[in-house]
Design a protein around this motif. Structure first.
Motif, PDB file in Angstrom:
ATOM      1  N   MET A 183       3.566   9.355   4.790  1.00 18.56           N
ATOM      2  CA  MET A 183       4.991   9.309   4.461  1.00 18.56           C
ATOM      3  C   MET A 183       5.253   9.395   2.960  1.00 18.56           C
ATOM      4  O   MET A 183       6.392   9.529   2.519  1.00 18.56           O
ATOM      5  CB  MET A 183       5.605   8.023   5.028  1.00 18.56           C
ATOM      6  CG  MET A 183       5.492   7.906   6.532  1.00 18.56           C
ATOM      7  SD  MET A 183       6.114   6.332   7.156  1.00 18.56           S
ATOM      8  CE  MET A 183       7.855   6.472   6.783  1.00 18.56           C
ATOM      9  N   LYS A 184       4.170   9.274   2.164  1.00 19.56           N
ATOM     10  CA  LYS A 184       4.269   9.359   0.708  1.00 19.56           C
ATOM     11  C   LYS A 184       5.204   8.288   0.141  1.00 19.56           C
ATOM     12  O   LYS A 184       5.995   8.556  -0.772  1.00 19.56           O
ATOM     13  CB  LYS A 184       4.737  10.756   0.271  1.00 19.56           C
ATOM     14  CG  LYS A 184       3.901  11.905   0.781  1.00 19.56           C
ATOM     15  CD  LYS A 184       2.468  11.845   0.274  1.00 19.56           C
ATOM     16  CE  LYS A 184       1.661  13.052   0.750  1.00 19.56           C
ATOM     17  NZ  LYS A 184       0.245  12.968   0.361  1.00 19.56           N
ATOM     18  N   GLN A 185       5.134   7.093   0.681  1.00 22.04           N
ATOM     19  CA  GLN A 185       5.938   6.004   0.147  1.00 22.04           C
ATOM     20  C   GLN A 185       5.176   4.695   0.252  1.00 22.04           C
ATOM     21  O   GLN A 185       4.285   4.545   1.086  1.00 22.04           O
ATOM     22  CB  GLN A 185       7.268   5.900   0.886  1.00 22.04           C
ATOM     23  CG  GLN A 185       7.139   5.525   2.359  1.00 22.04           C
ATOM     24  CD  GLN A 185       8.481   5.543   3.078  1.00 22.04           C
ATOM     25  OE1 GLN A 185       9.382   6.289   2.708  1.00 22.04           O
ATOM     26  NE2 GLN A 185       8.617   4.728   4.102  1.00 22.04           N
ATOM     27  N   LYS A 214       0.824  -1.212   0.000  1.00 26.08           N
ATOM     28  CA  LYS A 214       0.000   0.000   0.000  1.00 26.08           C
ATOM     29  C   LYS A 214       0.855   1.257   0.000  1.00 26.08           C
ATOM     30  O   LYS A 214       2.061   1.231   0.274  1.00 26.08           O
ATOM     31  CB  LYS A 214      -0.904  -0.003   1.232  1.00 26.08           C
ATOM     32  CG  LYS A 214      -0.145  -0.116   2.551  1.00 26.08           C
ATOM     33  CD  LYS A 214      -1.103  -0.312   3.720  1.00 26.08           C
ATOM     34  CE  LYS A 214      -0.341  -0.501   5.027  1.00 26.08           C
ATOM     35  NZ  LYS A 214      -1.243  -0.700   6.174  1.00 26.08           N
ATOM     36  N   LEU A 215       0.182   2.368  -0.278  1.00 27.78           N
ATOM     37  CA  LEU A 215       0.816   3.679  -0.231  1.00 27.78           C
ATOM     38  C   LEU A 215       0.509   4.320   1.110  1.00 27.78           C
ATOM     39  O   LEU A 215      -0.644   4.487   1.475  1.00 27.78           O
ATOM     40  CB  LEU A 215       0.293   4.571  -1.361  1.00 27.78           C
ATOM     41  CG  LEU A 215       0.818   6.007  -1.378  1.00 27.78           C
ATOM     42  CD1 LEU A 215       2.313   6.031  -1.649  1.00 27.78           C
ATOM     43  CD2 LEU A 215       0.068   6.838  -2.414  1.00 27.78           C
ATOM     44  N   ASN A 268      11.337   5.609  -8.825  1.00 32.90           N
ATOM     45  CA  ASN A 268      10.236   4.647  -8.891  1.00 32.90           C
ATOM     46  C   ASN A 268       9.888   4.194  -7.477  1.00 32.90           C
ATOM     47  O   ASN A 268      10.635   3.439  -6.858  1.00 32.90           O
ATOM     48  CB  ASN A 268      10.650   3.453  -9.771  1.00 32.90           C
ATOM     49  CG  ASN A 268       9.515   2.503 -10.042  1.00 32.90           C
ATOM     50  OD1 ASN A 268       8.784   2.109  -9.139  1.00 32.90           O
ATOM     51  ND2 ASN A 268       9.358   2.107 -11.293  1.00 32.90           N
ATOM     52  N   GLY A 269       8.740   4.650  -6.967  1.00 26.93           N
ATOM     53  CA  GLY A 269       8.356   4.347  -5.587  1.00 26.93           C
ATOM     54  C   GLY A 269       8.100   2.869  -5.344  1.00 26.93           C
ATOM     55  O   GLY A 269       8.363   2.371  -4.253  1.00 26.93           O
ATOM     56  N   TYR A 270       7.605   2.191  -6.352  1.00 27.48           N
ATOM     57  CA  TYR A 270       7.385   0.734  -6.212  1.00 27.48           C
ATOM     58  C   TYR A 270       8.720   0.023  -6.022  1.00 27.48           C
ATOM     59  O   TYR A 270       8.849  -0.862  -5.180  1.00 27.48           O
ATOM     60  CB  TYR A 270       6.674   0.187  -7.448  1.00 27.48           C
ATOM     61  CG  TYR A 270       5.205   0.463  -7.493  1.00 27.48           C
ATOM     62  CD1 TYR A 270       4.278  -0.439  -6.970  1.00 27.48           C
ATOM     63  CD2 TYR A 270       4.714   1.634  -8.059  1.00 27.48           C
ATOM     64  CE1 TYR A 270       2.928  -0.187  -7.016  1.00 27.48           C
ATOM     65  CE2 TYR A 270       3.353   1.892  -8.104  1.00 27.48           C
ATOM     66  CZ  TYR A 270       2.466   0.982  -7.586  1.00 27.48           C
ATOM     67  OH  TYR A 270       1.114   1.241  -7.613  1.00 27.48           O
ATOM     68  N   GLN A 271       9.723   0.413  -6.823  1.00 27.47           N
ATOM     69  CA  GLN A 271      11.009  -0.264  -6.730  1.00 27.47           C
ATOM     70  C   GLN A 271      11.667  -0.036  -5.376  1.00 27.47           C
ATOM     71  O   GLN A 271      12.318  -0.940  -4.835  1.00 27.47           O
ATOM     72  CB  GLN A 271      11.943   0.212  -7.855  1.00 27.47           C
ATOM     73  CG  GLN A 271      13.180  -0.627  -8.013  1.00 27.47           C
ATOM     74  CD  GLN A 271      12.864  -2.059  -8.410  1.00 27.47           C
ATOM     75  OE1 GLN A 271      12.116  -2.299  -9.351  1.00 27.47           O
ATOM     76  NE2 GLN A 271      13.417  -3.014  -7.702  1.00 27.47           N
TER      77      GLN A 271
END
Length: 222
Positions: free
Chosen positions: A105-107, A100-101, A215-218
């Motif tokens: 914290m925006k991550q 999840k996001l 890339n936030g997912y990575q």
């Protein structure tokens, strides 16, 4: 929210479990598409298996490899209902998210339940005997990702002992076998590098950046 005609809402008199919005992009298949499915591995929630599972989809055709993932965790297509129109059900059970996001914290973050899903998907697949591998996007020929640079990277890595693979040409089992067996995995940033969730412990990951954004997912997968 969006406007709709309340007189056109379909009513279904049954309890269902919502398992998410399924995106066809592979990176989302192994992150966002799994985020509601952790309950399949929790014994105390076995009673949920008796209900139908509803989902939304960007494409009605789920990829063969994503269907293989669903089968690995115990979900068969006959249990799944695609919702294409505004529909009301008697009851909708909504499992929480395990990937999840964090809006504060925006991550992106994951839970131990997400790790359990990845372990389950990898279960029973023997590691391949390849030491150093590169996953290429050259077979896709998407202008956004592919150019002469990709072929040059392939040539260089082959010269120093890497095996080159186009993952979209592999079955789920073959893809995971390569990742479980290798000691070094190289890929460009994006969906293709998200495959590193299947690497064995202490393997080396090398990501070739292709854009200036993070890339936030990575970051979460790393």
């Amino acid at each position: 929210s969006y406007p709709f005609d309340v007189n056109q809402v379909e009513y279904v008199d049954k309890t269902v479990v919502y398992i998410g919005l399924f995106q066809s992009i592979w990176g989302h298949c192994i992150t966002d598409n799994l985020k509601h499915l952790w309950f399949m591995l929790e014994e105390k929630y076995n009673y949920l298996h008796d209900y139908d599972f509803i989902y939304l989809a960007q494409s009605n055709d789920l990829s063969e490899n994503f269907c293989a993932i669903l089968n690995k965790i115990g979900i068969t297509r006959d249990k799944m209902i695609t919702v294409n129109t505004v529909t009301q059900f008697k009851n909708i059970i909504l499992p929480d998210q395990c990937f999840k996001l964090n809006s504060i914290m925006k991550q992106r973050q994951y839970t131990k339940e997400y790790i359990a899903l990845i372990d389950k998907i990898c279960e029973g697949i023997e590691p391949a005997k390849e030491d150093k591998i590169y996953f290429t996007r050259s077979a896709i020929k998407n202008k956004r990702d592919y150019g002469d640079g990709e072929k040059k990277i392939e040539t260089l890595l082959e010269r120093i002992g890497y095996k080159i693979y186009s993952p979209e040409k592999l079955t789920l089992e073959d893809q995971i076998a390569l990742l479980k067996g290798c000691s070094v995995f190289v890929a460009t940033d994006g969906s293709i590098s998200h495959n590193c969730v299947f690497l064995k412990e202490n393997a080396t990951l090398v990501i070739l950046r292709k854009a200036k954004y993070q890339n936030g997912y990575q970051a979460a997968i790393n």
